[in-house]
Scaffold this active site. Structure first.
Site, mmCIF file in Angstrom:
data_model
loop_
_atom_site.group_PDB
_atom_site.id
_atom_site.type_symbol
_atom_site.label_atom_id
_atom_site.label_comp_id
_atom_site.label_asym_id
_atom_site.label_seq_id
_atom_site.Cartn_x
_atom_site.Cartn_y
_atom_site.Cartn_z
ATOM 1 C CG HIS A 555 -1.872 1.153 1.238
ATOM 2 N ND1 HIS A 555 -2.445 1.622 2.396
ATOM 3 C CD2 HIS A 555 -2.326 1.981 0.258
ATOM 4 C CE1 HIS A 555 -3.216 2.673 2.124
ATOM 5 N NE2 HIS A 555 -3.152 2.910 0.842
ATOM 6 C CG HIS A 560 0.142 6.371 -0.637
ATOM 7 N ND1 HIS A 560 -0.650 7.471 -0.393
ATOM 8 C CD2 HIS A 560 -0.685 5.289 -0.551
ATOM 9 C CE1 HIS A 560 -1.893 7.083 -0.164
ATOM 10 N NE2 HIS A 560 -1.939 5.759 -0.253
ATOM 11 C CG HIS A 800 -4.256 3.618 -4.132
ATOM 12 N ND1 HIS A 800 -5.474 4.213 -3.899
ATOM 13 C CD2 HIS A 800 -3.542 3.743 -2.990
ATOM 14 C CE1 HIS A 800 -5.495 4.695 -2.668
ATOM 15 N NE2 HIS A 800 -4.340 4.427 -2.091
ATOM 16 C CG ASN A 804 -6.980 2.597 0.192
ATOM 17 O OD1 ASN A 804 -6.306 2.815 1.188
ATOM 18 N ND2 ASN A 804 -8.123 3.222 -0.035
ATOM 19 C CB ILE A 963 -8.246 8.040 0.371
ATOM 20 C CG1 ILE A 963 -8.642 7.690 1.818
ATOM 21 C CG2 ILE A 963 -8.220 6.779 -0.462
ATOM 22 C CD1 ILE A 963 -8.818 8.860 2.715
#
Length: 963
Positions: A555, A560, A800, A804, A963
């Site tokens: 993740h 990110h 993602h 997520n 997010i």
């Protein structure tokens, strides 16, 4: 420009003089938003705008010819729209205002290509868009649009004027002569160069190390190593320029608030989104941390699963009302003599997981216990904590939607096949890999080579031997990367092993052996399913390892963190007029700000991840250690699947795009249970290397699916993440290829001559990911450019979404995905082993995190799994950000959208096939994490009187990591 000293308005350009007959008039409509309404009147006298020609060059400046200045005060206000004030918030009222201005330009001015705006007022404002048009249609009938979407700060703060460019897209070599210098000048501004701390109004994109995670000024226990560089390689982050810590000059000091970390204005979350995220977190913390009340459970929480299943077997769900359930429940309770639940009931007399189920019980919002406040205050930002405390005086009910993993069957997660299914369709479906051969042949997969070979006890097991001989063996490895950290991790009071789990594929993926190892050889063991107690405990340890790897690597790191350098490089090196900048921009929305908040709340010393994961203060070091294995090329989904042995190449026909329609009169050939469309190149697959799995025959519903020629054949056809993902990957790749054709004409020379792309790619490799020298495409061909861009879009959207948005569904039930464990597996003959055999349920509850930690983790999972109301989804256009004068782009994007809609239908068809166990499993969770949902326009709604009617899992694929 001459002053008109005696003009009526007293500004440089008079508002009442007649136009010069030798000049033309261009009318402009400027839309301003997010600005205190009273400041606009004052700002109108000091906000000047000037437009530039695209092709007519001023020989003295080298820039496009300029118009005269126009001022907001001269403009005619066309529309006023008052925006609503958020309830309970002290905010200035805002307005959307459209101004009509007139610009005088020299004859032959030609096409407006840019404008500059000078804000000499004291207030900033948000410039939404601008549209220019000649007042005399005979000159040029076109409208020239500018999508601005940017804050304009006072000149006295920024020291620079703001330039905005037309929506037209140009490669650097094709930039109109009047815009070339402006294009280069704007990029130079964005690259910055100052060493000072960044201010809120700065638009500067520079790189920095992760030197802001620790807080040595707060004590030695909060010191953390700098990530990035030779010692701890890592991607770079956005530079904030804050001063160093007093006790460690290599560390950056912490901001006063996590919400005050610098990001450029245009990268910030909207105020509405920040408030929505804050409210979601506050609501979740209240919902799961509030003490249980004596309020009786409602029918949907108290009704046994068996009753639901029996009723729904005979009666459709929609046909059975709430009242019917209440009556039926009361009858069952009467005959079972079931006592009413009590919040004061002795927890020792409860079933082992009832204490955890209480977290989801219906509650009233009331004062949170003092000891809970003390713990919470150390975990969340002050702003969040104050909101939780302030709103705890209300008296309304709190309802919690049960996580999907226990919604239908509270014990489905315990089953071995469900345990294996989650490795293919759960929150972390990207780690499992195939065991390619037995040790008698060539080496096993790379993770098991050399000293990391499987122990003989595993290899001699009959089930393992059979699975490997039939090429049906798979492995989930959390072993070699953990071993160097285990002594440090376990020295902090948690109990962790390095684990390797062997699974066999049949009608489902089932674990058949688990190896657990400590640095001390005497603490290692191998367990098999017939070792009842040890087996169940071993699965908890595997799940804990996988949960930590998911959060830190799958993740955070692989989505990110790795994307941030690409965003910085795009802003620094690709002009907003560059076609690739425009292609990628929707996929970078909000990511820099989300990452900045993550560094201040989740990743920081003493932050949420350190307090909830078993890896503790070594979490980010572990993430850095695993970054050494990251390769950009391997993030392409087909390459990833092939590398893990989960797929093989079938064909690579780049001319094949779009959807291959299946002839109505002829069904495709079956490869076991798959319905992969047969192509001649499929015959080249070496069946000695790959043996496809034998699953039950498909039902006829699958015949409605449209087949995609994706270039790979899956080894496990019932692998939801790969099956849905590879179709989405192919749709993205086709869209990117068609888009690049429009601007590069499949001309490799055009790519080689593109200086901005060259500098962009060089900077990413040399600076943004400067610690990773391997695994990069040579970006000199159209094919490699398409692969690189597709990979970026896939990471930010599909990948993602897959790792997520299923977090609450699976990790919202802590026993299924424990973040840490407090007990090792006891050895036979010890006191702990006697306790385990005497009361295994009690042992398991004591092994899991304590109740506050579990409640807090559930709230975090709830927050991370929710989509916000302003989300833009894959296949959707951002509002008012249209492509100009490129009908081919609009057409190809529409084809992309239609393809995604077909994928939606395919996913729904597959989710109807109950024989595909991995799409549902024993928990009955349809796999929708990669369901595009191109019609999505808002987040799921809530009902005040009951739980949410819509599952928060699988609500679409957002364009970006927001997010």
């Amino acid at each position: 420009m001459k002053e008109n000293v005696g003009c009526c308005c007293g500004v440089l350009q008079t508002c009442c003089h007649r136009p010069d007959p030798k000049k033309d008039i261009i009318k402009g409509i400027f839309e301003i938003n997010h600005s205190p309404w009273f400041s606009l009147c004052a700002a109108g006298r000091s906000v000047a705008i000037r437009i530039y020609s695209s092709h007519k060059v001023d020989q003295s400046t080298g820039k496009g010819s300029e118009s005269d200045n126009a001022y907001l005060i001269q403009g005619k206000v066309l529309e006023r729209e008052k925006l609503p004030i958020m309830e309970g918030k002290m905010k200035l009222p805002t307005r959307i205002i459209k101004f009509e201005l007139k610009f005088e330009v020299e004859r032959g001015f030609g096409t407006p290509g840019a404008f500059v705006i000078e804000n000499r007022d004291k207030h900033e404002f948000f410039l939404k868009s601008a549209t220019l048009k000649y007042s005399i249609p005979d000159i040029d009938k076109r409208e020239f649009r500018f999508y601005c979407g940017s804050w304009v700060y006072p000149l006295q703060k920024t020291g620079v004027r703001r330039f905005f460019f037309t929506n037209q897209l140009y490669l650097p070599s094709k930039t109109p002569s009047g815009l070339k210098e402006l294009r280069q000048k704007e990029l130079k501004k964005l690259r910055g160069g100052s060493k000072d701390e960044r201010k809120p109004w700065d638009r500067v994109y520079e790189y920095d190390y992760y030197n802001d995670l620790g807080d040595p000024d707060n004590g030695r226990k909060y010191a953390r190593p700098v990530l990035g560089g030779s010692d701890h390689p890592y991607p770079r982050r956005l530079k904030t320029g804050r001063p160093p810590c007093k006790n460690d000059l290599s560390a950056e000091s912490r901001p006063a608030s996590c919400f005050q970390i610098y990001v450029p204005p245009d990268e910030r979350l909207s105020q509405e989104k920040q408030e929505e995220l804050t409210n979601n977190f506050v609501d979740a913390l209240q919902r799961f941390l509030s003490p249980k009340t004596d309020h009786p459970n409602r029918w949907y929480q108290g009704s046994p699963d068996l009753i639901k299943k029996i009723v729904h077997f005979f009666v459709p769900r929609d046909a059975f009302s709430t009242g019917d359930f209440r009556i039926l429940q009361s009858i069952v309770d009467f005959f079972r003599r079931k006592p009413k639940s009590s919040s004061h009931q002795d927890t020792d007399s409860l079933e082992p997981f009832d204490v955890i189920l209480d977290i989801f019980s219906e509650k009233e919002v009331k004062e949170i216990d003092g000891w809970v406040k003390q713990k919470l205050e150390k975990l969340v930002p002050k702003e969040i904590f104050n909101e939780v405390v302030a709103t705890s005086t209300k008296r309304n009910l709190l309802n919690s939607q049960l996580p999907s993993i226990i919604a239908e069957d509270k014990f489905a997660w315990v089953k071995g096949k469900e345990f294996g299914r989650q490795m293919l369709a759960g929150t972390n479906p990207v780690r499992i890999r195939r065991l390619l051969s037995s040790p008698k042949d060539k080496e096993l997969s790379p993770d098991l080579s050399g000293t990391n070979r499987l122990p003989e006890e595993v290899l001699k097991n009959s089930h393992v031997k059979e699975a490997m001989e039939k090429k049906r063996a798979y492995i989930l490895e959390h072993y070699h990367y953990l071993l160097p950290f285990l002594n440090m991790i376990n020295g902090k009071g948690v109990c962790a092993y390095a684990t390797r789990t062997i699974l066999a594929a049949g009608d489902a993926l089932k674990p058949i052996a688990i190896e657990l190892r400590l640095p001390d050889p005497n603490g290692s063991m191998v367990v098999f399913p017939h070792h009842t107690f040890e087996w169940e405990l071993a699965k908890f340890h595997v799940a804990a390892n996988d949960a930590a790897y998911h959060q830190l690597v799958s993740h955070w790191l692989h989505t990110h963190a790795v994307i941030e350098p690409f965003i910085i490089a795009t802003r620094r090196q690709l002009s907003v007029m560059h076609p690739i900048h425009r292609l990628l921009d929707p996929h970078f929305k909000d990511t820099l700000h989300i990452n900045a908040i993550a560094r201040g709340v989740f990743l920081n010393a003493g932050g949420i991840l350190e307090k909830t994961l078993f890896t503790g203060e070594f979490s980010m070091q572990l993430s850095s250690h695993l970054y050494k294995q990251w390769r950009f090329e391997d993030q392409a989904l087909p390459k990833d699947l092939e590398k893990r042995g989960m797929a093989v190449q079938s064909f690579r026909d780049k001319n094949v795009s779009g959807i291959k329609e299946k002839p109505a009169e002829k069904k495709p050939e079956k490869i076991d249970d798959t319905q992969v469309e047969r192509d001649e190149s499929l015959e080249e697959i070496d069946e000695n290397v790959v043996e496809l799995d034998e699953n039950p025959a498909t039902d006829e519903a699958a015949d409605e699916e449209v087949k995609f020629r994706t270039g790979v054949t899956l080894i496990l056809e019932d692998y939801p993440y790969a099956k849905d993902g590879i179709e989405i990957w192919h749709a993205i790749e086709t869209w990117v290829r068609e888009y690049c054709k429009i601007f590069y004409d499949e001309n490799d020379d055009a790519i080689k001559e593109d200086e901005e792309i060259k500098e962009w790619w060089t900077e990413i490799r040399a600076v943004g990911h400067g610690d990773q020298k391997e695994g990069w495409y040579d970006l000199k061909t159209s094919e490699n450019l398409v692969k690189a861009l597709t990979t970026l879009i896939w990471i930010t959207s599909g990948m993602h979404a897959a790792v997520n948005f299923g977090q609450y569904a699976y990790a919202g039930w802590p026993p299924n995905r424990p973040m840490l464990l407090r007990k090792f597996i006891p050895k036979e003959g010890t006191k702990e082993y006697v306790e385990l055999t005497h009361n295994p349920d009690k042992f398991i509850v004591e092994m899991l995190p304590e109740k506050f930690q579990m409640s807090f983790v559930i709230a975090v999972m709830d927050l991370l799994s929710r989509h916000t109301s302003d989300e833009v989804y894959l296949g959707q256009r951002p509002p008012k950000n249209e492509w100009e004068e490129k009908e081919e782009v609009t057409k190809k994007f529409q084809e992309f959208r239609e393809k995604l809609q077909q994928i939606e239908r395919n996913i729904m068809e597959r989710n109807k096939r109950y024989n595909l166990m991995n799409r549902w499993g024993y928990a009955k969770i349809p796999y929708k994490l990669l369901y595009p949902d191109t019609s999505k326009t808002r987040a799921p709604s809530k009902e005040k009187s009951g739980p949410e009617k819509m599952d928060i899992t699988g609500m679409g694929i957002p364009n970006s990591i927001s997010i």
